[in-house]
Design a protein around this motif. Structure first.
Motif, short mmCIF file in Angstrom:
data_model
loop_
_atom_site.label_atom_id
_atom_site.label_comp_id
_atom_site.label_asym_id
_atom_site.label_seq_id
_atom_site.Cartn_x
_atom_site.Cartn_y
_atom_site.Cartn_z
N LYS A 114 8.01 3.31 -2.13
CA LYS A 114 7.63 4.60 -2.70
C LYS A 114 7.73 4.61 -4.23
O LYS A 114 7.90 5.65 -4.85
CB LYS A 114 8.49 5.71 -2.10
N PHE A 115 7.58 3.42 -4.82
CA PHE A 115 7.63 3.33 -6.28
C PHE A 115 6.24 3.71 -6.81
O PHE A 115 5.33 2.89 -6.88
CB PHE A 115 8.02 1.92 -6.71
N MET A 116 6.08 4.98 -7.16
CA MET A 116 4.76 5.54 -7.44
C MET A 116 3.99 4.84 -8.57
O MET A 116 2.79 4.57 -8.42
CB MET A 116 4.87 7.04 -7.75
N PRO A 117 4.61 4.53 -9.71
CA PRO A 117 3.81 3.92 -10.78
C PRO A 117 3.13 2.61 -10.39
O PRO A 117 1.97 2.38 -10.74
CB PRO A 117 4.85 3.69 -11.89
N SER A 118 3.84 1.75 -9.65
CA SER A 118 3.23 0.47 -9.28
C SER A 118 2.10 0.67 -8.27
O SER A 118 1.08 -0.02 -8.31
CB SER A 118 4.28 -0.50 -8.74
N LEU A 119 2.26 1.63 -7.37
CA LEU A 119 1.19 1.94 -6.43
C LEU A 119 -0.04 2.47 -7.16
O LEU A 119 -1.18 2.07 -6.88
CB LEU A 119 1.67 2.98 -5.41
N TYR A 120 0.20 3.37 -8.10
CA TYR A 120 -0.89 3.98 -8.86
C TYR A 120 -1.72 2.93 -9.59
O TYR A 120 -2.95 2.93 -9.52
CB TYR A 120 -0.31 4.98 -9.86
N TYR A 121 -1.04 2.01 -10.26
CA TYR A 121 -1.79 1.02 -11.04
C TYR A 121 -2.46 -0.03 -10.17
O TYR A 121 -3.48 -0.60 -10.57
CB TYR A 121 -0.88 0.39 -12.11
N GLN A 122 -1.93 -0.27 -8.98
CA GLN A 122 -2.66 -1.13 -8.05
C GLN A 122 -4.00 -0.48 -7.70
O GLN A 122 -5.04 -1.14 -7.68
CB GLN A 122 -1.84 -1.35 -6.77
N GLY A 123 -3.95 0.81 -7.41
CA GLY A 123 -5.18 1.53 -7.11
C GLY A 123 -6.13 1.56 -8.28
O GLY A 123 -7.35 1.41 -8.13
N LEU A 124 -5.57 1.74 -9.47
CA LEU A 124 -6.41 1.83 -10.66
C LEU A 124 -7.12 0.50 -10.95
O LEU A 124 -8.30 0.48 -11.33
CB LEU A 124 -5.55 2.23 -11.86
N ILE A 125 -6.41 -0.60 -10.76
CA ILE A 125 -7.04 -1.91 -10.97
C ILE A 125 -8.18 -2.13 -9.98
O ILE A 125 -9.27 -2.60 -10.36
CB ILE A 125 -5.99 -3.04 -10.86
#
Length: 266
Positions: free
Chosen positions: A132-143
């Protein structure tokens, strides 16, 4: 802009003499604009990638861990000293390999260097340590989004919508519903996109990117009254919004082309 190109292509088609056929031709233009939008992203849609969301760790996240290296690395990022920042995060990750912040910042810095494969590897490592580490999930999606892998991006952002509450998403500053919406839009599911654009708008009612694509999606759905209201709000916030005026210019060009052809045929 893709919208402008699509309207110019539509204007080259044979104009009809009746009012009903003219309306049909305009509808085709909207459809082509929608199709064009699903294959090309505007530069503005990438704006979140350039935001420095450094996600500074809270004391409760690090507990008794010394955060000096993390904070020093963040300062170096802000000074654009990325190699020096990497050294800080590498040292932190070696000292605290089970803490996701070090791996996340390694990924974040690699992403700033446009080394997306390395960035993704580090983001996944951070997520493995904390699902549930939101920043790393977000940037995976962004990439994935920036690589035009819309289905993969959608899966990541959709999963985030299930994992986190609205309050958590709002507090993070990551407008995840916007990316769910824009992925649906590019994949051609305009109705689902509409739902999430509304969600994104409620989270960030003054974000011109959200407003533009919300209005553009409404145009593609032929919900013209809704689109007009959305664009009015956009212009109230940003009267010089380049994407809107490019879209307006394209539609104006098409309209006048049709009018000129009608007059020539009379």
């Amino acid at each position: 802009m893709s919208e402008k190109k699509s309207t110019k292509k539509s204007s080259e088609s044979k104009a009809s003499t009746s009012k009903s056929k003219t309306t049909s031709s305009k509808s085709k233009t909207t459809t082509k604009s929608k199709k064009s939008a699903t294959t090309k992203k505007s530069k503005t849609s990438k704006r979140p990638a350039t935001k420095a969301k450094t996600a500074k760790p809270k004391k409760e996240d690090l507990k008794d861990i010394d955060d000096t290296l993390i904070l020093n690395g963040i300062s170096l990022i802000e000074e654009n000293k990325l190699e020096a920042a990497l050294e800080c995060f590498e040292d932190f990750s070696k000292t605290y390999p089970q803490n996701p912040f070090g791996w996340y910042y390694l990924g974040y810095t690699k992403m700033l260097q446009d080394k997306k494969k390395d960035a993704m590897r580090h983001f996944k490592k951070a997520t493995k340590l904390d699902k549930k580490f939101m920043p790393s999930l977000y940037y995976q999606g962004l990439i994935e989004f920036e690589n035009n892998n819309f289905e993969k991006a959608l899966k990541i952002f959709d999963d985030m919508m299930l994992k986190f509450s609205t309050d958590e998403i709002k507090e993070s500053g990551f407008n995840i519903p916007y990316f769910v919406a824009i992925c649906y839009h590019y994949l051609g599911n305009l109705e689902r996109a509409e739902e999430f654009f509304l969600f994104a708008y409620n989270l960030s009612p003054e974000d011109p990117v959200v407003l533009y694509y919300k209005g553009f999606n409404e145009l593609a759905l032929r919900k013209y009254d809704f689109a007009i209201e959305t664009f009015k709000t956009l212009l109230y916030i940003d009267i010089n919004n380049q994407m809107f005026w490019d879209l307006f210019k394209g539609y104006s060009y098409f309209y006048h082309q049709q009018e000129d052809k009608k007059k020539a045929e009379e």
